[in-house]
Design a protein around this motif. Sequence first.
Motif, mmCIF file in Angstrom:
data_model
loop_
_atom_site.group_PDB
_atom_site.id
_atom_site.type_symbol
_atom_site.label_atom_id
_atom_site.label_comp_id
_atom_site.label_asym_id
_atom_site.label_seq_id
_atom_site.Cartn_x
_atom_site.Cartn_y
_atom_site.Cartn_z
ATOM 1 N N PRO A 148 26.440 11.897 20.902
ATOM 2 C CA PRO A 148 27.573 10.857 20.171
ATOM 3 C C PRO A 148 27.418 9.527 20.543
ATOM 4 O O PRO A 148 27.560 8.441 19.909
ATOM 5 N N SER A 182 32.511 13.475 14.789
ATOM 6 C CA SER A 182 33.723 13.330 15.336
ATOM 7 C C SER A 182 34.028 12.676 16.601
ATOM 8 O O SER A 182 34.927 12.268 17.295
ATOM 9 N N ARG A 183 32.875 12.771 17.608
ATOM 10 C CA ARG A 183 33.018 12.521 19.095
ATOM 11 C C ARG A 183 32.347 11.212 19.087
ATOM 12 O O ARG A 183 32.181 10.489 20.423
ATOM 13 N N SER A 184 31.952 10.335 18.117
ATOM 14 C CA SER A 184 31.392 9.163 18.322
ATOM 15 C C SER A 184 32.385 7.979 18.156
ATOM 16 O O SER A 184 33.238 8.006 17.327
ATOM 17 N N SER A 214 35.104 14.739 9.927
ATOM 18 C CA SER A 214 34.791 14.175 11.384
ATOM 19 C C SER A 214 35.979 13.153 11.670
ATOM 20 O O SER A 214 36.308 13.524 12.739
ATOM 21 N N ARG A 258 38.814 15.609 13.089
ATOM 22 C CA ARG A 258 38.548 16.044 14.284
ATOM 23 C C ARG A 258 38.445 14.842 15.401
ATOM 24 O O ARG A 258 38.373 15.289 16.868
ATOM 25 N N SER A 259 38.543 13.807 15.174
ATOM 26 C CA SER A 259 38.379 12.721 15.925
ATOM 27 C C SER A 259 39.632 12.263 16.844
ATOM 28 O O SER A 259 40.874 12.196 16.538
ATOM 29 N N ASP A 260 39.277 11.839 18.118
ATOM 30 C CA ASP A 260 40.364 11.178 18.991
ATOM 31 C C ASP A 260 40.833 9.867 18.498
ATOM 32 O O ASP A 260 41.709 9.261 18.885
#
Length: 231
Positions: free
Chosen positions: A79, A109-111, A136, A139-141
Amino acid sequence: MDFTSRMVALLGELRRERNGAVADAMRCYGAPYGLNYGVSLPTLRKLARAETPDHDFARYLYLQEVRELRLAALHIARPESLTPDEFPAWAAGIVNSEVAEEAAFAFLSRSAALPALFDAWIADPNPLLRYAALQSAARSDLLTAAWIAPAVEAVRRAAVCAAESLSKPAAAPLSASSAARLIAQGAVALLSAVGGLNEENRQAVLRAAGSLGKLPAEDYVHEELTWRLEA
């Protein structure tokens, strides 16, 4: 070991887990895969995660017309290596809802590049890219209230498109009504996640969703958010 040899080795492991019943029972929206061995997602994820993360190898696998290799690529990709110039290459492989969902879950989502990808894909003519962007983001921070308005607008556009297409034959693997339903589901995932962060966001989500009309996709969003974001 070169990419072809590594791919053949991975495919051998995946093929040993083939399941024709799973392949026959699969239901996803969009285009079918070239080859589908019916490997279950939990098994596929386990085998893919056993591979050393390698972004170039992942992009090589992603080009293959084999369900299991394309989905495995999303777990092998890095990511942190995703850049905006790669967006078209990853977009080209999102041919159905399963790839869109797995891309969101495992990779996009982790990028740190997700905000740029969201802006690029949420207005794209391809509904599967809009769906991937919404899932995405959910689910993303990096979740932000700035995504509320684009998500609601995506639902509105898709709902109107579905209504206008009722008298027309479907000319694509994904009908306008199916596209609207997918986008509504993605928007609900994102809006409920944003609304769950704090009371200010919850109220902002409910106000924005309240601006939607009464078309089927819009009604779905109203109904889902009503119970998901109850005070």
